[in-house]
Design a protein around this motif. Sequence first.
Motif, mmCIF file in Angstrom:
data_model
loop_
_atom_site.group_PDB
_atom_site.id
_atom_site.type_symbol
_atom_site.label_atom_id
_atom_site.label_comp_id
_atom_site.label_asym_id
_atom_site.label_seq_id
_atom_site.Cartn_x
_atom_site.Cartn_y
_atom_site.Cartn_z
ATOM 1 N N TRP A 184 -4.268 4.938 7.860
ATOM 2 C CA TRP A 184 -4.603 3.876 8.805
ATOM 3 C C TRP A 184 -4.089 4.227 10.204
ATOM 4 C CZ3 TRP A 184 -2.539 -0.579 5.190
ATOM 5 C CH2 TRP A 184 -3.480 -0.798 4.173
ATOM 6 N N GLN A 236 -1.720 5.860 2.302
ATOM 7 C CA GLN A 236 -2.730 4.952 2.838
ATOM 8 C C GLN A 236 -2.314 4.430 4.209
ATOM 9 O OE1 GLN A 236 -3.567 1.592 0.335
ATOM 10 N NE2 GLN A 236 -5.502 1.134 1.350
ATOM 11 N N ARG A 237 -1.043 4.105 4.361
ATOM 12 C CA ARG A 237 -0.557 3.642 5.665
ATOM 13 C C ARG A 237 -0.705 4.744 6.720
ATOM 14 N NH1 ARG A 237 5.147 1.040 3.497
ATOM 15 N NH2 ARG A 237 4.291 -0.897 2.631
ATOM 16 N N PRO A 272 0.840 -1.207 0.000
ATOM 17 C CA PRO A 272 0.000 0.000 0.000
ATOM 18 C C PRO A 272 0.869 1.250 0.000
ATOM 19 C CG PRO A 272 0.014 -1.029 2.166
ATOM 20 C CD PRO A 272 0.712 -1.977 1.249
ATOM 21 N N TRP A 324 -0.473 -1.795 10.770
ATOM 22 C CA TRP A 324 -0.505 -0.329 10.808
ATOM 23 C C TRP A 324 -1.598 0.183 11.739
ATOM 24 C CZ3 TRP A 324 3.741 1.702 9.534
ATOM 25 C CH2 TRP A 324 4.530 1.148 8.518
ATOM 26 N N ARG A 367 -10.284 -0.413 4.287
ATOM 27 C CA ARG A 367 -9.559 -1.662 4.481
ATOM 28 C C ARG A 367 -9.140 -2.247 3.133
ATOM 29 N NH1 ARG A 367 -15.004 -2.842 5.649
ATOM 30 N NH2 ARG A 367 -15.921 -4.575 4.447
ATOM 31 N N PRO A 368 -7.992 -2.913 3.094
ATOM 32 C CA PRO A 368 -7.460 -3.438 1.832
ATOM 33 C C PRO A 368 -8.034 -4.813 1.505
ATOM 34 C CG PRO A 368 -5.926 -3.871 3.588
ATOM 35 C CD PRO A 368 -7.073 -3.115 4.215
ATOM 36 N N GLN A 401 -3.734 -8.316 1.835
ATOM 37 C CA GLN A 401 -3.016 -7.279 2.579
ATOM 38 C C GLN A 401 -3.557 -7.119 3.997
ATOM 39 O OE1 GLN A 401 -3.517 -3.821 0.071
ATOM 40 N NE2 GLN A 401 -1.569 -4.183 -0.972
ATOM 41 N N PHE A 427 -2.448 -4.530 7.103
ATOM 42 C CA PHE A 427 -3.433 -3.547 7.555
ATOM 43 C C PHE A 427 -3.508 -3.512 9.076
ATOM 44 C CE2 PHE A 427 -7.992 -3.106 8.838
ATOM 45 C CZ PHE A 427 -8.140 -1.745 8.586
#
Length: 737
Positions: free
Chosen positions: A232, A228-229, A224, A348, A336-337, A341, A345
Amino acid sequence: MRTRRPGVNSRTIMAILTVIVFVNAALLFSVEPMFSKLVLPLLGGTPGVWNTCLVFFQAALLVGYGYAHALAGIRDPRRRTAVHVAIFALSCLALPLAVRANADPPPGNGGILWLLALLTTSLGAPFIMLSSGAPLAQRWLADSGHPNAANPYFLYAASNLGSLVALLSYPVFIEPSLTLSAQRTAWSAGYVILALAVATCFSVIAWRGARVAKKLSPIPISPPPFRQRATWIIYSAVPASFLVGVTTYISTDVAAVPLLWVLPLSIYLLTFVIVFSTRPFIPHSWMARAQPHVLVIIAIPIFWGLRLPGLFGIVAHLIVLFVVAMVCHGELARRRPPPLQLTEFFVWVGVGGLVGGAFTALLAPVAFNGVYEYPIVLAIAGVLLPAGVNGRRPRATDLLIPLALGTALLLVTRDLRPLPSPVALLVTILLGVAIFSFRTRPLRFGVALAVVFAAGQLRDSVRVGRSTVLDAERSFFGVYRVTRDARSKFVRFYSGTTLHGAQSLDPARRLVPLTYYHPDGPAGDVFRYTAAGMQTSRNVGVVGLGTGSLSCYGHQGEHWTYYEIDPVVARIAVNPRLFTFVRDCPPSVTIVLGDARLTLGKASAQYDVLILDAFSSDAIPVHLLTREAFHRYLTHLTPHGVIAIHISNDHVDLEPVIAAVAQDLRLESRVRHDFIIPESDADEGRTQAVWAVLARSPSDFGPLWDDAAQWEPLRHRADVSAWTDDFSNIVRVFYWR
């Protein structure tokens, strides 16, 4: 082409996997309040113990998520299962669950690192394995070829539901029914049973997954992006910080007990259950629209420096926690991925939880001398209003307009008192309307909250005719303020929101004990009427220093020993710029730092009068009121000595607890409720107080025994038994009002 429906075996495995995830979470979150209660007496029973435990739990949760992510990198499901089952089995060597402390905690903030090390050695391995349970189960399901493999996140909701049930069950069913020894034994047995169930179920799923994996080509997984990280992390950090802040708020003035720990944590977990459900029953859009309302409502009393009273205040802050957590966790659920992943998720999300918890529980007590982290996170929550509702780009006016609002507030409210002043009421209404009007611009809304909070702090520091803050400090054990009131000519000492002592600025009354220790109150009676108190040369021990005003009941040549857990309190009490009781009162005084249960146990002194006056804000540490604690006190009491206990409290009825302990140890007891205070005494600094006195014989009470008009027998309750180190039930003695 017809889709083949899952067979009985698939449905059975699905049910078993759900049960395992549920039980795994229940064990994980039932051990949190249980183990925290085990270590609570070692560090003075302060609310900071639970906050530090929360940070450890979040750190261990992150390690568990990292372990699950690393294990998911093993593509062969059977090899992955073998590794996990072997490590799970090794973690059982840490059983049975016990507190493994090799040394006493150091005084002051050093207790934080000591406690984190203790938690790591005593609980680390089992907790990490349980932490990995939910993400591993979801990844196992994703790799199994099961029809539900495309959306395994519902298992995360089942996991949080198990956590929620365990947390709510602990103060309601487990704590009142089982001793700590029985709880540890039952938990250890449950952990072993879970290990066997995981080995069996995961092995079956791995065998099925291996067959599926042979038919499928590996799917490339791109990591990701950084943004995005970061998203999260921030959306998980804010609710985690709120959790610690709200827990501190509601437990500081009542007691550091599991009931008040699990309420915020249960709400926090409930939001995960709702947002990660297959069909959430509370729409995300509802919470997004509600968040500006609750943030504005809670911002107003913070600006005025007001504390919402009692049960109303607790409920209000819990509602804010629920709404903010629902919005932030709802954003996590929306972002959420894909399942491949999934473990990253959760890593993180764990990072965010640790960052938020560490900021509030570890960094804030060191960096701030007041509780500033709570409004800071409120302002950040305002900035995080979902873009789907308020998606406008930031502009320079989003900073300038709030700054102008803050400046106007300072000018208008500088000399205003809090409500119910008509002008203050008008300012409050206009302020709330102004902030709420910014809700369509998240940055402006959040900055406005921050500016309003800052304006409130600045206003309090420059307000004319109000108390002047002489000192403000913060430690692991509490937040302290020393103020001087120009009108009443007193210097007052506050711990949290509770007055802990005062000294008159009038030279003629400078060495007169005030507040709960007034000469005409119960404390004065103890040193005037009891057999030990009437002696001209006594050895006196006091648990809890405060301002040190009790020492003014001493005589020249006497030696008094104060047992104080917090070095910050000791510095305040001996600072002649603030208080002079310790310096100027007749007896020689020694201050022993550390928890009284530990330091008194190492002492060899015998006391004629032993005073128990230990508070954290308005909360009395439970471990100082157990049967074992009083047994230790008696070993340090002379044959005709007395134990006097200050039990004034707005939230907990401690009288039947003391009565039960006295009966259990065959001690005589009396109590005085000093509630009717003449106006002249109140003007001179006397406050309401409740004190109990225990002794071995009626003759040890002296004339106090015959003063039935004021000193009565302690009130017993059939449903309240003596507290012990292994069992206490504070729920039964709450003032439910």
